[in-house]
Scaffold this motif. Structure first.
Motif, PDB file in Angstrom:
ATOM      1  N   LEU A 160      10.450 -19.617  31.211  1.00  0.00           N
ATOM      2  CA  LEU A 160      10.870 -20.650  32.164  1.00  0.00           C
ATOM      3  C   LEU A 160       9.666 -21.438  32.672  1.00  0.00           C
ATOM      4  O   LEU A 160       9.766 -22.645  32.920  1.00  0.00           O
ATOM      5  CB  LEU A 160      11.619 -20.018  33.335  1.00  0.00           C
ATOM      6  CG  LEU A 160      13.015 -19.459  33.035  1.00  0.00           C
ATOM      7  CD1 LEU A 160      13.606 -18.811  34.282  1.00  0.00           C
ATOM      8  CD2 LEU A 160      13.944 -20.557  32.516  1.00  0.00           C
TER       9      LEU A 160
ATOM     10  N   ALA B  11       8.821 -23.914  30.126  1.00  0.00           N
ATOM     11  CA  ALA B  11       9.843 -24.975  30.083  1.00  0.00           C
ATOM     12  C   ALA B  11       9.941 -25.737  31.393  1.00  0.00           C
ATOM     13  O   ALA B  11      10.809 -26.612  31.537  1.00  0.00           O
ATOM     14  CB  ALA B  11      11.203 -24.357  29.743  1.00  0.00           C
TER      15      ALA B  11
ATOM     16  N   ILE C 268      12.570 -28.679  32.637  1.00  0.00           N
ATOM     17  CA  ILE C 268      13.547 -28.343  33.672  1.00  0.00           C
ATOM     18  C   ILE C 268      13.460 -29.349  34.815  1.00  0.00           C
ATOM     19  O   ILE C 268      14.467 -29.866  35.299  1.00  0.00           O
ATOM     20  CB  ILE C 268      13.318 -26.911  34.196  1.00  0.00           C
ATOM     21  CG1 ILE C 268      13.631 -25.885  33.098  1.00  0.00           C
ATOM     22  CG2 ILE C 268      14.180 -26.634  35.439  1.00  0.00           C
ATOM     23  CD1 ILE C 268      13.231 -24.469  33.444  1.00  0.00           C
TER      24      ILE C 268
ATOM     25  N   ILE D 263      16.814 -26.497  29.419  1.00  0.00           N
ATOM     26  CA  ILE D 263      16.101 -25.605  28.501  1.00  0.00           C
ATOM     27  C   ILE D 263      16.318 -26.042  27.052  1.00  0.00           C
ATOM     28  O   ILE D 263      15.401 -26.001  26.228  1.00  0.00           O
ATOM     29  CB  ILE D 263      16.546 -24.147  28.711  1.00  0.00           C
ATOM     30  CG1 ILE D 263      16.002 -23.637  30.059  1.00  0.00           C
ATOM     31  CG2 ILE D 263      16.079 -23.248  27.575  1.00  0.00           C
ATOM     32  CD1 ILE D 263      16.518 -22.281  30.459  1.00  0.00           C
TER      33      ILE D 263
ATOM     34  N   TYR E 281      14.024 -28.739  26.401  1.00  0.00           N
ATOM     35  CA  TYR E 281      12.671 -28.215  26.158  1.00  0.00           C
ATOM     36  C   TYR E 281      12.521 -27.762  24.714  1.00  0.00           C
ATOM     37  O   TYR E 281      11.538 -28.098  24.038  1.00  0.00           O
ATOM     38  CB  TYR E 281      12.383 -27.053  27.109  1.00  0.00           C
ATOM     39  CG  TYR E 281      11.169 -26.236  26.704  1.00  0.00           C
ATOM     40  CD1 TYR E 281       9.892 -26.788  26.774  1.00  0.00           C
ATOM     41  CD2 TYR E 281      11.303 -24.930  26.245  1.00  0.00           C
ATOM     42  CE1 TYR E 281       8.780 -26.046  26.393  1.00  0.00           C
ATOM     43  CE2 TYR E 281      10.201 -24.184  25.864  1.00  0.00           C
ATOM     44  CZ  TYR E 281       8.938 -24.749  25.938  1.00  0.00           C
ATOM     45  OH  TYR E 281       7.833 -24.017  25.552  1.00  0.00           O
TER      46      TYR E 281
END
Length: 332
Positions: free
Chosen positions: A262, A265, A269, A307, A310
């Motif tokens: 995360l 990414a 986001i 995501i 990404y």
């Protein structure tokens, strides 16, 4: 230098910051209370100052090369997101309340100089106002790269403080927008970065205590409400970063693969979540999901779609650009 792999907590803080902003925008759209989610921006700004210093202190890089790397990292994805948002907003303006969809704002947004409304920057991508501040910071930082390390540090401190002092001297104008005290959060990140590079250490318990204090201050809504943003959310952001990196220096950080992902990414986001949130909202309205249940679905759905962006937009785009360069010095 790959900051994300060398300092694990940096990626974790990126993830936390991006998700906080997602939840903030969803809660704002539905009239819920999660104002502290906006502090994700302040965490990003402090992180930016830290990363820019750490990745350039011991690696010679000129102003032009620095700006080129920053532009490659920031601009392509932002332009794609801006163009996509503009098209969707033109087709479905009811989902973009109060947005300025003029051609001038589109052009201004692409070059980080969007229109100003209600004393704030209003780019096509709503949250893109922060990138205007980032680019302004990058310009100052690029100038500093002509100086040796110690003089560069003090130049940056003097320049960023001077910019903020000008905020209280200039009449209200477009230029004055860029002198907001939030600029000091970049300076705080630089200070922490310099301490890190000099080998500074904090006892593990003290570092953890700073992180806890940061979280407590974020949650202290009423006592902190009357302070300016740079104090209300900037100080907690500084404490979180300070505690996180120095706690990791003492005892490392747990390896949490999903949080690491995360963090990687986090830019996608952050850039995509408003547009993906609109898409999820439209889908929920079409299938008749009750209003009370929508916020959770919107938050998770927008995060999931961001995501995907990404994986299938940002990552391939960066891979192509970096493969064209002989020796990429760092990824941030």
């Amino acid at each position: 230098m790959k900051i994300g792999s060398d300092i694990t907590s940096i990626q974790y803080l990126r993830a936390i910051a991006a998700i906080s902003v997602v939840f903030f925008h969803v809660s704002e759209a539905y009239g819920l209370e999660f104002k502290i989610g906006a502090a994700g921006v302040d965490i990003f700004f402090v992180l930016s100052g830290f990363i820019m210093w750490v990745t350039t202190e011991t690696r010679p890089v000129g102003p032009q090369e620095f700006m080129l790397r920053r532009l490659i990292r920031i601009v392509p994805l932002y332009w794609v997101a801006t163009a996509a948002t503009f098209v969707v907003a033109m087709l479905k303006p009811q989902f973009f309340f109060n947005a300025d969809l003029s051609i001038w704002n589109l052009i201004g947004s692409l070059f980080f100089l969007p229109v100003m409304k209600d004393e704030a920057l209003r780019p096509v991508v709503e949250q893109g106002w922060t990138l205007s501040y980032e680019m302004f910071f990058y310009l100052i930082f690029a100038i500093s790269l002509r100086l040796p390390e110690l003089r560069r540090f003090w130049f940056l401190m003097a320049a960023l403080v001077t910019v903020v002092v000008a905020h209280y001297l200039l009449p209200f104008s477009y230029v004055r927008i860029f002198t907001e005290p939030i600029i000091l959060e970049f300076a705080a990140g630089i200070v922490i970065g310099r301490l890190w590079k000099q080998g500074f250490r904090l006892p593990f318990r003290v570092a953890v205590g700073l992180m806890i204090a940061g979280f407590v201050l974020l949650l202290a809504r009423d006592p902190m409400a009357h302070f300016d943003r740079v104090v209300r959310w900037g100080v907690p952001a500084v404490l979180l970063l300070l505690g996180a990196v120095f706690a990791e220096r003492e005892r490392g950080a747990p390896k949490l693969a999903f949080l690491q992902f995360l963090g990687e990414a986090s830019y996608s986001i952050y850039i995509w979540h408003v547009l993906t949130g609109v898409m999820v909202t439209a889908l929920l309205l079409r299938v008749g999901v009750p209003h009370a249940a929508q916020p959770g679905f919107v938050a998770l759905g927008s995060l999931a779609f961001a995501i995907v962006c990404y994986l299938y937009i940002e990552r391939p785009m960066l891979r192509k650009m970096r493969s064209a360069r002989p020796k990429p010095a760092y990824r941030s």
